[in-house]
Design a protein around this motif. Structure first.
Motif, mmCIF file in Angstrom:
data_model
loop_
_atom_site.group_PDB
_atom_site.id
_atom_site.type_symbol
_atom_site.label_atom_id
_atom_site.label_comp_id
_atom_site.label_asym_id
_atom_site.label_seq_id
_atom_site.Cartn_x
_atom_site.Cartn_y
_atom_site.Cartn_z
ATOM 1 N N ARG A 38 -27.392 49.349 -20.048
ATOM 2 C CA ARG A 38 -26.106 50.166 -18.870
ATOM 3 C C ARG A 38 -25.166 50.022 -20.038
ATOM 4 O O ARG A 38 -24.407 50.925 -20.474
ATOM 5 C CB ARG A 38 -26.711 50.162 -17.745
ATOM 6 N N ALA A 39 -25.059 48.431 -20.359
ATOM 7 C CA ALA A 39 -23.594 48.170 -20.514
ATOM 8 C C ALA A 39 -23.369 48.828 -21.854
ATOM 9 O O ALA A 39 -21.821 49.001 -22.555
ATOM 10 C CB ALA A 39 -22.763 46.806 -20.333
ATOM 11 N N ARG A 40 -24.322 48.857 -22.455
ATOM 12 C CA ARG A 40 -23.974 49.155 -23.828
ATOM 13 C C ARG A 40 -24.043 50.614 -24.226
ATOM 14 O O ARG A 40 -22.984 50.973 -25.096
ATOM 15 C CB ARG A 40 -25.212 48.923 -25.079
ATOM 16 N N ALA A 41 -24.316 51.364 -23.163
ATOM 17 C CA ALA A 41 -23.960 52.833 -22.965
ATOM 18 C C ALA A 41 -22.724 53.382 -22.485
ATOM 19 O O ALA A 41 -21.527 54.309 -22.774
ATOM 20 C CB ALA A 41 -25.163 53.199 -22.238
ATOM 21 N N VAL A 81 -22.580 43.986 -26.248
ATOM 22 C CA VAL A 81 -23.143 42.691 -25.856
ATOM 23 C C VAL A 81 -24.882 42.894 -26.289
ATOM 24 O O VAL A 81 -24.900 44.281 -26.164
ATOM 25 C CB VAL A 81 -23.364 42.638 -23.846
ATOM 26 N N SER A 82 -24.882 41.963 -26.248
ATOM 27 C CA SER A 82 -26.441 42.121 -26.991
ATOM 28 C C SER A 82 -27.691 41.374 -26.263
ATOM 29 O O SER A 82 -26.640 40.446 -25.365
ATOM 30 C CB SER A 82 -26.842 41.619 -28.146
ATOM 31 N N GLY A 128 -29.295 45.484 -29.421
ATOM 32 C CA GLY A 128 -27.912 45.094 -29.680
ATOM 33 C C GLY A 128 -27.890 43.798 -31.204
ATOM 34 O O GLY A 128 -29.567 44.632 -31.611
ATOM 35 N N GLU A 129 -26.470 43.145 -31.074
ATOM 36 C CA GLU A 129 -26.966 43.311 -33.143
ATOM 37 C C GLU A 129 -26.652 41.341 -32.850
ATOM 38 O O GLU A 129 -26.400 41.068 -32.151
ATOM 39 C CB GLU A 129 -25.138 43.850 -33.206
ATOM 40 N N PRO A 130 -26.682 41.266 -34.233
ATOM 41 C CA PRO A 130 -26.863 39.673 -34.173
ATOM 42 C C PRO A 130 -25.391 39.147 -34.868
ATOM 43 O O PRO A 130 -24.920 38.387 -35.794
ATOM 44 C CB PRO A 130 -27.769 39.447 -35.603
ATOM 45 N N GLY A 131 -24.611 39.179 -33.630
ATOM 46 C CA GLY A 131 -22.748 38.621 -33.397
ATOM 47 C C GLY A 131 -22.333 39.567 -32.742
ATOM 48 O O GLY A 131 -22.311 40.831 -32.593
ATOM 49 N N ILE A 144 -32.874 42.163 -17.544
ATOM 50 C CA ILE A 144 -32.082 41.777 -18.427
ATOM 51 C C ILE A 144 -31.556 43.065 -18.916
ATOM 52 O O ILE A 144 -30.703 43.109 -19.998
ATOM 53 C CB ILE A 144 -31.599 40.175 -19.263
ATOM 54 N N HIS A 145 -33.075 43.581 -20.327
ATOM 55 C CA HIS A 145 -32.852 44.302 -20.850
ATOM 56 C C HIS A 145 -32.060 45.678 -20.347
ATOM 57 O O HIS A 145 -31.078 46.001 -21.090
ATOM 58 C CB HIS A 145 -33.913 44.773 -21.078
#
Length: 627
Positions: A547-550, A555-556, A523-526, A541-542
């Motif tokens: 899956r959530a980012r897809a 979320v990161s 993910g992203e730093p923020g 977690i990973h």
């Protein structure tokens, strides 16, 4: 995509139908050899080139009554052609060797999944032991799954009959028959298992022959018309090899990885390694592995108790070796006073804690992350100690090296946190090129400086010199009573105690200057949400974050290796997110540390069932946090 059971039972089998990954669980009585069966299926799967992760699930009882619910032993493996980071949420296939195994494990099976059951064990007596009031293979209670039930026990007896074994001894080959069927189902090579059986039973070749015959019979059964006649028409499934970087790979457990990492760390420090330990589940495996590595300058000592184990390791460090000890939560509690001694004397020491369910005896064979408070805070007085946490079996190797580095460079005890899941689980490990591992050789102080001997003088890392006993002209005091600044003489004065307490604190906090800044695993730093983990929660977690980012979620994932001191940039990194979620297998211990250190509103997601997180559990929490 079709379910694995549907693909197995389909006549249209081919690469285009094959799933990316499959989860198989072997379950039976604790005497049925499920761990051995799973281990050998893992070997065959690794040799087939699949990525994998395993989860051995032991009963807590040493030998529970046969056929009872609390005596069930299981082994789960998730394997596939893609990156595998967990042992899988729900099995696609459950192989149940008796009614108790079916009763305790079938509820985890995916809807539409495949049950393979040994009807030979579904007697009235065994059904009663498993608290069944009716016959599950006949009463329709398994309607949501596909069921393949046949008499594995009798088929095993028939396959080994030529070898003249007694009935009890012959039935011990049942796990090999089952393994043969599983190898056929997923197109695995039998030869490595046959070779292993020849070696294992080299002194009893008739047992090797019987087990090989059972293995071959199970495999052959998969090809016979009987399975087609079952109504399922089973066919083997081929899982493509995973795309991995080139190199030498081996399957490794977390316990083995810790042991190899400790040996590598000692070698990189140019030291011999002394391990003082006392048997305790699930930490004993580290001692077992190290005891076979004497040729690498390793001395192992099984002490009479936990206190003697750590005391001997402190003595070894005082004498100029790298002292190591290992235990689980109850044993770590007993070692507490001696850990304070190592902190006061400022000697290098590596303490490995393979966490298990607690408190007290708790859940000896189940996993938990409930010793973080104990690691960070659990000693009398102000007794700071660096803490490192491994996130997977392979990562444990590098974390053990890091623990050795910090211990020797900063002259301090270090605690390495593993847990029962990491310790017992296995995954493919790319064997590193040893020339790529950076040495950190120790330099002992061997001469008296012109200004005189000062055994508690400090270098730029605030570490005191390491002086071997017996070095001419270097005699000095050592022990648990407060030391004077620089000289090490006894000094109870208020100002001296304040100064030494500050020095010991600042030395440990200063380790943050010598460790990497915290990165973002995915993910992203923020952004809107960050899921922060430590230890063995990495995999679920990973995958949940991926899956959530897809699905387009902001979320990161941040995963912390250095628990104490925390990385220098971590506070600023966490404050770049609107919300912070911390999944832990405890009641919220890292969450409390993060709130204390950074005043962030970290929200807990807690699980203390003795079982690892499922991906779906964390996915659900992410969805709830982002509402």
């Amino acid at each position: 995509m079709a379910s694995v059971a549907e693909i197995i039972s389909s006549h249209e089998v081919g690469a285009r139908n094959a799933p990316e990954s499959v989860v198989v669980r072997f379950a039976g009585d604790s005497g049925d050899g499920m761990q051995l069966t799973g281990g050998q299926f893992t070997l065959a799967t690794a040799l087939a080139g699949n990525d994998l992760a395993t989860f051995p699930d032991f009963p807590a009882e040493i030998r529970a009554p046969q056929g009872t619910l609390f005596g069930v032993s299981a082994f789960q493996i998730n394997f596939g052609s893609t990156d595998i980071t967990t042992a899988g949420d729900q099995p696609d296939v459950l192989i149940a060797m008796n009614p108790a195994a079916l009763k305790t494990k079938v509820k985890d099976l995916k809807v539409g999944g495949l049950v393979i059951a040994d009807t030979g064990e579904f007697t009235d007596r065994n059904l009663a032991k498993a608290k069944y009031e009716s016959k599950p293979l006949e009463d329709g209670s398994l309607a949501q799954w596909q069921v393949l039930a046949f008499d594995i026990s009798q088929l095993t007896l028939d396959s080994v009959k030529p070898f003249g074994l007694g009935n009890k001894e012959a039935l011990r080959c049942k796990n090999m028959w089952t393994l043969g069927l599983a190898l056929w189902m997923f197109d695995r090579d039998r030869q490595p298992i046959i070779d292993w059986l020849r070696v294992k039973f080299a002194k009893a070749p008739e047992l090797a022959d019987a087990n090989i015959a059972a293995l071959n019979a199970g495999h052959a059964y998969g090809e016979t018309a009987e399975l087609g006649g079952s109504g399922l028409g089973l066919h083997p499934v081929q899982i493509a090899p995973a795309q991995q970087p080139e190199g030498l790979y081996r399957t490794i457990t977390g316990a083995d990885a810790v042991a190899y990492g400790l040996v590598a760390g000692a070698q990189l420090a140019r030291l011999k390694l002394f391990y003082g330990g006392y048997p305790i589940t699930p930490a004993s495996a580290v001692l077992h592995t190290l005891s076979r590595l004497k040729e690498y300058g390793v001395t192992t000592f099984q002490a009479e108790d936990e206190i003697a184990a750590i005391a001997s390791s402190i003595g070894a460090s005082y004498a100029g070796q790298l002292g190591v000890t290992c235990s689980s939560g109850p044993g770590i509690a007993l070692k507490g006073e001696a850990m304070g001694l190592a902190i006061m004397t400022e000697l290098p020491l590596v303490i490995v804690n393979v966490q298990r369910g607690g408190p007290s005896t708790g859940l000896p064979t189940k996993t938990e992350q409930s010793d973080l408070y104990q690691a960070v805070y659990g000693r009398n007085g102000d007794a700071p100690m660096p803490i490192i946490a491994a996130c997977s079996p392979a990562d444990a190797f590098y974390c053990a090296i890091e623990a050795c580095r910090i211990a020797t460079q900063y002259m301090t005890p270090v605690m390495l946190l593993s847990d029962g899941y990491i310790g017992n689980a296995a995954e493919p490990w790319k064997v590193p090129d040893v020339s790529s591992l950076e040495p950190f050789p120790v330099e002992f102080q061997e001469t008296v400086p012109e200004t005189g001997l000062q055994p508690y003088a400090r270098n730029d890392r605030l570490a005191r010199p390491w002086i071997k006993p017996g070095t001419p002209g270097m005699m000095h005091r050592i022990g648990g009573i407060e030391k004077a600044v620089n000289t090490g003489h006894l000094d109870y004065s208020p100002a001296n105690h304040q100064a030494m307490t500050n020095l010991r604190r600042d030395k440990v906090l200063g380790i943050a200057n010598g460790i990497p800044e915290q990165d973002v695993s995915l993910g992203e730093p923020g952004g809107k949400l960050v899921v922060v983990g430590w230890g063995s929660t990495y995999g679920p977690i990973h995958q949940a974050v991926r899956r959530a980012r897809a699905r387009g979620k902001d979320v990161s994932h941040v995963h912390i290796r250095h628990i104490w001191p925390l990385p220098k940039n971590l506070g600023g990194l966490l404050k770049g997110y609107e919300k912070v979620l911390v999944p832990e297998m405890n009641t919220g211990q890292l969450k409390t540390v993060l709130r204390d250190q950074y005043l962030v509103d970290a929200q807990p997601l807690n699980k203390v069932s003795g079982q690892p997180f499922r991906i779906a559990e964390i996915e659900a929490a992410i969805e709830e946090m982002l509402k």
